[in-house]
Design a protein around this motif. Sequence first.
Motif, PDB file in Angstrom:
ATOM      1  N   MET A   1      59.674 128.096 -39.145  1.00 26.25           N
ATOM      2  CA  MET A   1      59.471 127.047 -38.128  1.00 26.25           C
ATOM      3  C   MET A   1      58.624 125.910 -38.679  1.00 26.25           C
ATOM      4  O   MET A   1      57.814 126.109 -39.556  1.00 26.25           O
ATOM      5  CB  MET A   1      58.751 127.645 -36.911  1.00 26.25           C
ATOM      6  N   LYS A   2      58.854 124.741 -38.125  1.00 29.05           N
ATOM      7  CA  LYS A   2      58.051 123.589 -38.534  1.00 29.05           C
ATOM      8  C   LYS A   2      57.320 123.047 -37.328  1.00 29.05           C
ATOM      9  O   LYS A   2      57.795 123.112 -36.198  1.00 29.05           O
ATOM     10  CB  LYS A   2      58.938 122.489 -39.136  1.00 29.05           C
ATOM     11  N   ARG A   3      56.142 122.509 -37.584  1.00 31.83           N
ATOM     12  CA  ARG A   3      55.399 121.862 -36.505  1.00 31.83           C
ATOM     13  C   ARG A   3      55.309 120.387 -36.832  1.00 31.83           C
ATOM     14  O   ARG A   3      54.846 119.990 -37.890  1.00 31.83           O
ATOM     15  CB  ARG A   3      54.008 122.476 -36.348  1.00 31.83           C
ATOM     16  N   ASN A   4      55.794 119.562 -35.928  1.00 33.62           N
ATOM     17  CA  ASN A   4      55.850 118.127 -36.174  1.00 33.62           C
ATOM     18  C   ASN A   4      54.498 117.485 -35.937  1.00 33.62           C
ATOM     19  O   ASN A   4      53.882 117.691 -34.898  1.00 33.62           O
ATOM     20  CB  ASN A   4      56.885 117.467 -35.259  1.00 33.62           C
ATOM     21  N   LEU A   5      54.034 116.699 -36.914  1.00 32.34           N
ATOM     22  CA  LEU A   5      52.769 115.976 -36.763  1.00 32.34           C
ATOM     23  C   LEU A   5      52.998 114.532 -36.366  1.00 32.34           C
ATOM     24  O   LEU A   5      52.233 113.939 -35.640  1.00 32.34           O
ATOM     25  CB  LEU A   5      51.985 116.031 -38.070  1.00 32.34           C
ATOM     26  N   ARG A   6      54.024 113.947 -36.882  1.00 33.22           N
ATOM     27  CA  ARG A   6      54.277 112.543 -36.559  1.00 33.22           C
ATOM     28  C   ARG A   6      55.772 112.271 -36.619  1.00 33.22           C
ATOM     29  O   ARG A   6      56.376 112.367 -37.675  1.00 33.22           O
ATOM     30  CB  ARG A   6      53.546 111.627 -37.525  1.00 33.22           C
ATOM     31  N   ILE A   7      56.365 111.983 -35.502  1.00 31.10           N
ATOM     32  CA  ILE A   7      57.777 111.625 -35.458  1.00 31.10           C
ATOM     33  C   ILE A   7      57.870 110.266 -34.771  1.00 31.10           C
ATOM     34  O   ILE A   7      57.345 110.075 -33.679  1.00 31.10           O
ATOM     35  CB  ILE A   7      58.603 112.657 -34.665  1.00 31.10           C
ATOM     36  N   LEU A   8      58.568 109.335 -35.411  1.00 35.77           N
ATOM     37  CA  LEU A   8      58.791 108.033 -34.783  1.00 35.77           C
ATOM     38  C   LEU A   8      60.012 108.183 -33.887  1.00 35.77           C
ATOM     39  O   LEU A   8      61.148 108.151 -34.347  1.00 35.77           O
ATOM     40  CB  LEU A   8      59.025 106.956 -35.840  1.00 35.77           C
ATOM     41  N   THR A   9      59.778 108.449 -32.620  1.00 36.87           N
ATOM     42  CA  THR A   9      60.865 108.724 -31.699  1.00 36.87           C
ATOM     43  C   THR A   9      61.648 107.451 -31.391  1.00 36.87           C
ATOM     44  O   THR A   9      61.224 106.333 -31.675  1.00 36.87           O
ATOM     45  CB  THR A   9      60.312 109.289 -30.384  1.00 36.87           C
ATOM     46  N   THR A  10      62.797 107.659 -30.757  1.00 37.70           N
ATOM     47  CA  THR A  10      63.627 106.510 -30.393  1.00 37.70           C
ATOM     48  C   THR A  10      62.852 105.568 -29.477  1.00 37.70           C
ATOM     49  O   THR A  10      62.858 104.346 -29.652  1.00 37.70           O
ATOM     50  CB  THR A  10      64.898 106.994 -29.686  1.00 37.70           C
ATOM     51  N   SER A  11      62.143 106.143 -28.512  1.00 33.22           N
ATOM     52  CA  SER A  11      61.376 105.281 -27.600  1.00 33.22           C
ATOM     53  C   SER A  11      60.257 104.578 -28.335  1.00 33.22           C
ATOM     54  O   SER A  11      59.979 103.408 -28.102  1.00 33.22           O
ATOM     55  CB  SER A  11      60.803 106.116 -26.453  1.00 33.22           C
ATOM     56  N   GLY A  12      59.580 105.317 -29.281  1.00 38.12           N
ATOM     57  CA  GLY A  12      58.511 104.701 -30.060  1.00 38.12           C
ATOM     58  C   GLY A  12      59.034 103.580 -30.920  1.00 38.12           C
ATOM     59  O   GLY A  12      58.428 102.523 -31.045  1.00 38.12           O
TER      60      GLY A  12
ATOM     61  N   SER B   1      56.857 116.389 -41.079  1.00 34.03           N
ATOM     62  CA  SER B   1      56.560 117.619 -40.359  1.00 34.03           C
ATOM     63  C   SER B   1      56.054 118.666 -41.339  1.00 34.03           C
ATOM     64  O   SER B   1      56.461 118.697 -42.509  1.00 34.03           O
ATOM     65  CB  SER B   1      57.802 118.133 -39.624  1.00 34.03           C
ATOM     66  N   TRP B   2      55.163 119.524 -40.848  1.00 38.87           N
ATOM     67  CA  TRP B   2      54.581 120.601 -41.648  1.00 38.87           C
ATOM     68  C   TRP B   2      55.217 121.934 -41.269  1.00 38.87           C
ATOM     69  O   TRP B   2      55.572 122.162 -40.105  1.00 38.87           O
ATOM     70  CB  TRP B   2      53.080 120.708 -41.384  1.00 38.87           C
ATOM     71  N   SER B   3      55.313 122.827 -42.248  1.00 38.23           N
ATOM     72  CA  SER B   3      55.690 124.200 -41.961  1.00 38.23           C
ATOM     73  C   SER B   3      54.541 124.879 -41.218  1.00 38.23           C
ATOM     74  O   SER B   3      53.402 124.387 -41.211  1.00 38.23           O
ATOM     75  CB  SER B   3      56.011 124.957 -43.245  1.00 38.23           C
ATOM     76  N   GLU B   4      54.821 126.024 -40.596  1.00 38.08           N
ATOM     77  CA  GLU B   4      53.799 126.723 -39.820  1.00 38.08           C
ATOM     78  C   GLU B   4      52.588 127.116 -40.654  1.00 38.08           C
ATOM     79  O   GLU B   4      51.453 127.112 -40.179  1.00 38.08           O
ATOM     80  CB  GLU B   4      54.403 127.975 -39.167  1.00 38.08           C
ATOM     81  N   ASP B   5      52.819 127.465 -41.935  1.00 40.77           N
ATOM     82  CA  ASP B   5      51.689 127.880 -42.773  1.00 40.77           C
ATOM     83  C   ASP B   5      51.004 126.712 -43.465  1.00 40.77           C
ATOM     84  O   ASP B   5      50.052 126.892 -44.226  1.00 40.77           O
ATOM     85  CB  ASP B   5      52.138 128.920 -43.812  1.00 40.77           C
ATOM     86  N   GLY B   6      51.461 125.484 -43.201  1.00 39.86           N
ATOM     87  CA  GLY B   6      50.806 124.294 -43.738  1.00 39.86           C
ATOM     88  C   GLY B   6      50.989 124.083 -45.226  1.00 39.86           C
ATOM     89  O   GLY B   6      50.199 123.353 -45.843  1.00 39.86           O
ATOM     90  N   THR B   7      52.034 124.668 -45.818  1.00 36.51           N
ATOM     91  CA  THR B   7      52.239 124.508 -47.265  1.00 36.51           C
ATOM     92  C   THR B   7      53.510 123.732 -47.606  1.00 36.51           C
ATOM     93  O   THR B   7      53.790 123.515 -48.783  1.00 36.51           O
ATOM     94  CB  THR B   7      52.301 125.868 -47.973  1.00 36.51           C
ATOM     95  N   GLU B   8      54.276 123.322 -46.599  1.00 32.94           N
ATOM     96  CA  GLU B   8      55.486 122.539 -46.855  1.00 32.94           C
ATOM     97  C   GLU B   8      55.476 121.305 -45.953  1.00 32.94           C
ATOM     98  O   GLU B   8      55.339 121.416 -44.738  1.00 32.94           O
ATOM     99  CB  GLU B   8      56.743 123.364 -46.600  1.00 32.94           C
TER     100      GLU B   8
ATOM    101  N   GLN C   1      50.506 124.724 -52.941  1.00 32.37           N
ATOM    102  CA  GLN C   1      50.015 126.077 -53.184  1.00 32.37           C
ATOM    103  C   GLN C   1      49.259 126.630 -51.985  1.00 32.37           C
ATOM    104  O   GLN C   1      49.302 127.828 -51.710  1.00 32.37           O
ATOM    105  CB  GLN C   1      49.077 126.084 -54.397  1.00 32.37           C
ATOM    106  N   ARG C   2      48.550 125.766 -51.297  1.00 32.64           N
ATOM    107  CA  ARG C   2      47.715 126.155 -50.160  1.00 32.64           C
ATOM    108  C   ARG C   2      47.748 125.029 -49.141  1.00 32.64           C
ATOM    109  O   ARG C   2      48.166 123.908 -49.444  1.00 32.64           O
ATOM    110  CB  ARG C   2      46.270 126.387 -50.623  1.00 32.64           C
ATOM    111  N   PRO C   3      47.329 125.275 -47.918  1.00 31.33           N
ATOM    112  CA  PRO C   3      47.289 124.194 -46.918  1.00 31.33           C
ATOM    113  C   PRO C   3      46.391 123.045 -47.373  1.00 31.33           C
ATOM    114  O   PRO C   3      45.334 123.261 -47.983  1.00 31.33           O
ATOM    115  CB  PRO C   3      46.724 124.885 -45.670  1.00 31.33           C
ATOM    116  N   GLN C   4      46.803 121.836 -47.070  1.00 37.29           N
ATOM    117  CA  GLN C   4      46.032 120.637 -47.401  1.00 37.29           C
ATOM    118  C   GLN C   4      46.363 119.573 -46.355  1.00 37.29           C
ATOM    119  O   GLN C   4      47.193 118.713 -46.581  1.00 37.29           O
ATOM    120  CB  GLN C   4      46.359 120.138 -48.818  1.00 37.29           C
ATOM    121  N   PRO C   5      45.711 119.622 -45.198  1.00 38.34           N
ATOM    122  CA  PRO C   5      46.069 118.718 -44.093  1.00 38.34           C
ATOM    123  C   PRO C   5      46.040 117.245 -44.453  1.00 38.34           C
ATOM    124  O   PRO C   5      46.814 116.456 -43.906  1.00 38.34           O
ATOM    125  CB  PRO C   5      45.018 119.056 -43.025  1.00 38.34           C
ATOM    126  N   ALA C   6      45.133 116.845 -45.375  1.00 44.23           N
ATOM    127  CA  ALA C   6      44.996 115.428 -45.714  1.00 44.23           C
ATOM    128  C   ALA C   6      45.979 114.978 -46.782  1.00 44.23           C
ATOM    129  O   ALA C   6      45.919 113.820 -47.218  1.00 44.23           O
ATOM    130  CB  ALA C   6      43.566 115.129 -46.175  1.00 44.23           C
TER     131      ALA C   6
END
Length: 529
Positions: free
Chosen positions: A1-12, A89-96, A161-166
């Motif tokens: 699963m992926k968790r979306n952080l920033r999607i430029l939606t059609t309305s946006g 978008s990020w994967s659930e484990d924050g590595t993709e 290799q590991r999560p890196q939010p920034a």
Amino acid sequence: MKRNLRILTTSGALVTAMAAAGAAFAQNQGGVLHVHAGGSPPSMSMLEEVDANPARATMGLFNNLVMFDQHVKQNNMQSIIPDLGTAWSWSEDGTELTFPLRRDVKWHDGKPFSAKDVKCTWDLLLGRSSEKLRLNPRKALYRNLVEVTVNGDYEVTFHLQRPQPAFVALLAAGFSVVYPCHVSPAEMRQHPIGTGPFKFVEFKPNERITLARNPDYWKPGRPYLDGIEFTIIRDVSTANLAFVAGKLDWIGATIPALRDIKSQAPSAVCEVTSGGISRNLVVNRDAPPFDNPDMRRAMALSLDRKAFIDIISEGQGDIGGVMQPLSEGVWGMPPEVLNALPGYDPDVEKSRSEARAIMRKLGYGSDNRLALKVSTRNVPPFRDPPVILIDQLKQVFIDGELEIVETALWYPKMYRKDFKIGLNLTGGGVDDPDQRLYENYACGSPRNYTGYCNPELEKLFERQSMEADEGKRKKLVWKIEKKLAEDGARPIIFYNRFAYCWQPRVKDWTLMVNSIINNFRLEDVWLDK
């Protein structure tokens, strides 16, 4: 699963498009913007150069996957917007980290842009391609990157290799542009090809860098300008006169020179801002006697940071550590944390007494002084502070002689560690610890000019990098700052402020408070003729 952080939606996208359309009625098309450049860059390669001049001149040639909003003054995680990537978008484990890409984008030579260009760019930065960069100053930023994979022509995934939010912030920096697969690094040094709003025309060393409007830019109606000319003028007084005479549209000036500019060009629009550039003391830790930590500590204790600010910037500057001070910087330390760092005690004489005691134990004194050269680059922002540094070092039995190094030779000299001590200006592509710490203090980093290496501290680098909570991450960063100050890793003297002036006809150009390069896409800038 992926968790979306920033999607430029059609309305946006619709809201953005409507806002742009509404603003466009007031904007003029055409004209050439004349920008001052303070030095002649070694090349036009954005990926290989570290100085602001080539970065500013070439940012408009390229696009990033994401970028910092050109109309927001502070770079931060909330100001990142899509560019060649339409979303992320990020994967659930924050590595993709996955980016769908824009379609129908073309390079300046007409060839289509695709996912393979993104992969080629980061393979080049990781040193894994058959082509090689002559210099790779930002390789340390991607230690956590395993690889980039493509999913068809219009999607890429960064595998960590590991999560890196920034990590996404690193990609938003002006330096993090996408290069074409089909153009060699050697060609990019001389005649860069991008997908950006402007095309490269020519570079005449010590004269000018010329860009022209890209009529096939993928953003309809952009850019507004017909072109940009970066005029190279090394002498500050000459550049100021050119601006006053109307031959330049934009100029960076010293704060003392600002009064003269405003008195002679009263209609000029001027702003004083930080930009996140530190003046710092670089010490070759491998060269005796500076291989002794007590010697490095004594030099750090000699610094009177407020005196630098008062003399150079007429009191307009900030004392800080590795990370840019508050409030322009995102990660700066509060005063009570900063003042507790070694060498930051406001009682300068107390610190210098400690420094002299250390020097005496090392065998130095008023009758046995240490003579050395203080190296710096041959441009005014570099040349002025070492004069003050030399005067302050005299207080702890060190006699310095100024060594001026030409711009083209300065960074190669730093890379080779062909110096004893020097005064350097250090900025970065982004105001984030993952850039500042890894690029300037990680073992083996090309831009770690002092050779500082602390594997145990790097474990803390990783902890702060993985931390998603900003408050917790700040406390980890401050803990790192304390250790770097104790080790005299690269004493930060102060963060200066710059004066910028532009002619009133220049519109929609936002100065950023924590970057001096990330606002140079210039696709929205227009001239009121």
